[in-house]
Write a protein that holds these residues in place. Structure first.
Motif: not given
Length: 428
Positions: A85-98, A386-397
């Motif tokens: 869920f967390q890894e795909n949240i950006n794509r999810y929210l830009k697609g067809t989210p709940d 991972d909540r105090d920084t940018r999500p992309d920095f947290a996940s990819t770095v």
């Protein structure tokens, strides 16, 4: 733009004797929409869908039970494994989210609000605001001053242990890093693995980094580092990793192949002596053993900062910008904000504390009461790396970097140079 909205001890004490958050961290779900228990609702707001990361047994039961009490609409919950869920949240929210989705307070909420992927729920806060302290409202507010998040529960991070084991062995909660090391050495001599540790899913090691950085360099430096304003090659950061490396011999080995649940079970089974984790570790203990679970705050390293800071992440709910049923979604968020809903959560999950200042804390377990006390006494509260920084920095770095450190703790300089280079490309 400064996105920091720190929780101060003063604000935390404004109106709440105790408060809380669900430990919705991990597990596997089918990913298939399923109606919440209770069937068709009696209200007339149609159907509200929830995208949920509450995939572990207890958090999933909490959400099912709380939504069952919502009668204004039919609720359908789409449960997905937390990490997926967390890894795909950006794509999810830009697609067809709940319509509604589970998410996190602070920077994590602000990031998606700034991108226009969340619905302004300031009107909801006009009704529920009296149930929360200003600190919780701050953590629910975007950089534009509008609210986008409703807190449900929270949980402190600390060092957890079994009282019976420590009493039998004569261990005492340490007040300094030297004392912690001394206890760990005694545990090794007694045949115990001193510190339970797991990082298969990438995020648990962040908690160890957070607390070491706050203990060594203080809350302000930590938050500034998370905001991309400090260099990862700074000697202050290297000291964090040097200190951590010194503790590695006491960590449970093969951490990258172990989930936090498995590490928690090792503590419950008396195979490990202590565990740096959130209070949701209680989910891995049989009910009969919960009274044996206790904790101490991570000990002092730098006297200049003492033990004034902890991680205490806030979990809750947001409405997606593409919600099909905004009216129903807002009604559901009001339901989640009610003290009665959060009372259900804290009763079902021993690792949760309610965020509403009107919640009934009289039924809290001894562990929950201790958790609320720990938070109330903290001068500074971080939301978690991972909540105090940018999500992309947290996940990819940070996830791969910390896993690399756990695997090769002697390669510090090259690791920090790599993190700093990647940070410069992300924080522009």
């Amino acid at each position: 733009m400064d996105q920091r909205l720190p929780l101060s001890r003063r604000n935390l004490l404004l109106g709440a004797a105790a408060f809380g958050v669900p430990a919705v961290l991990a597990g596997c779900g089918s990913g298939t929409p399923s109606p919440a228990p209770g069937g068709t609702a009696s209200g007339n707001l149609g159907t509200v869908t929830i995208g949920s990361n509450a995939s572990d047994e207890i958090p999933k039961k909490v959400l099912d039970t709380v939504t069952k009490a919502f009668t204004q609409a039919t609720v359908k919950i789409n449960t997905v494994d937390h990490n997926t869920f967390q890894e795909n949240i950006n794509r999810y929210l830009k697609g067809t989210p709940d319509d509604v989705f589970t998410w996190f307070a602070g920077n994590r909420m602000q990031f998606f609000a700034e991108q226009g992927l969340a619905t302004d729920i300031s009107d909801v806060w006009q009704e529920i605001g009296g149930d929360y302290t200003q600190a919780f409202k701050d953590q629910s507010t975007g950089t534009d001053g509008k609210q986008y998040f409703v807190p449900s529960t929270y949980y402190p991070w600390a060092v957890f242990y079994r009282k019976s084991v420590w009493k039998e062995k004569g261990y005492e909660p340490p007040a300094t890093l030297d004392e912690l090391t001394a206890v760990a050495k005694r545990m090794k001599a007694d045949g115990l693995i001193p510190i339970a540790f797991a990082d298969k899913d990438g995020w648990p090691a962040m908690g160890t980094f957070d607390i070491l950085n706050m203990r060594i360099n203080g809350y302000d430096f930590h938050i500034s580092l998370m905001g991309g304003k400090e260099s990862w090659t700074d000697p202050k950061v290297r000291q964090v990793f040097d200190t951590w490396r010194g503790l590695m011999e006491y960590h449970q080995p093969a951490a990258l192949g172990r989930t936090w649940q498995e590490a928690g079970q090792s503590l419950a089974q008396k195979k490990t002596g202590m565990y740096v984790l959130g209070m949701f570790v209680a989910q891995q203990f049989p009910e009969a053993d919960l009274d044996d679970l206790d904790f101490f705050t991570f000990p002092e390293i730098n006297p200049a900062f003492g033990t004034d800071s902890i991680d205490a992440p806030i979990d809750g709910y947001m409405v997606s910008a593409k919600a099909k049923n905004v009216e129903g979604a807002k009604a559901l968020l009001k339901h989640f904000a009610q003290a009665s809903s959060q009372n259900i959560a804290t009763k079902l999950d021993p690792g949760m504390l309610a965020s509403s200042s009107k919640a009934d804390t009289s039924g809290y377990s001894a562990l929950q009461k201790r958790g609320a006390e720990l938070v109330s006494k903290a001068t500074h509260i971080a939301q978690f790396l991972d909540r105090d920084t940018r999500p992309d920095f947290a996940s990819t770095v940070m996830i791969p970097s910390l896993q690399s450190f756990v695997s090769e703790p002697n390669e510090i300089d090259s690791l920090l140079t790599s993190i700093e280079k990647q940070k410069a490309n992300i924080f522009r």
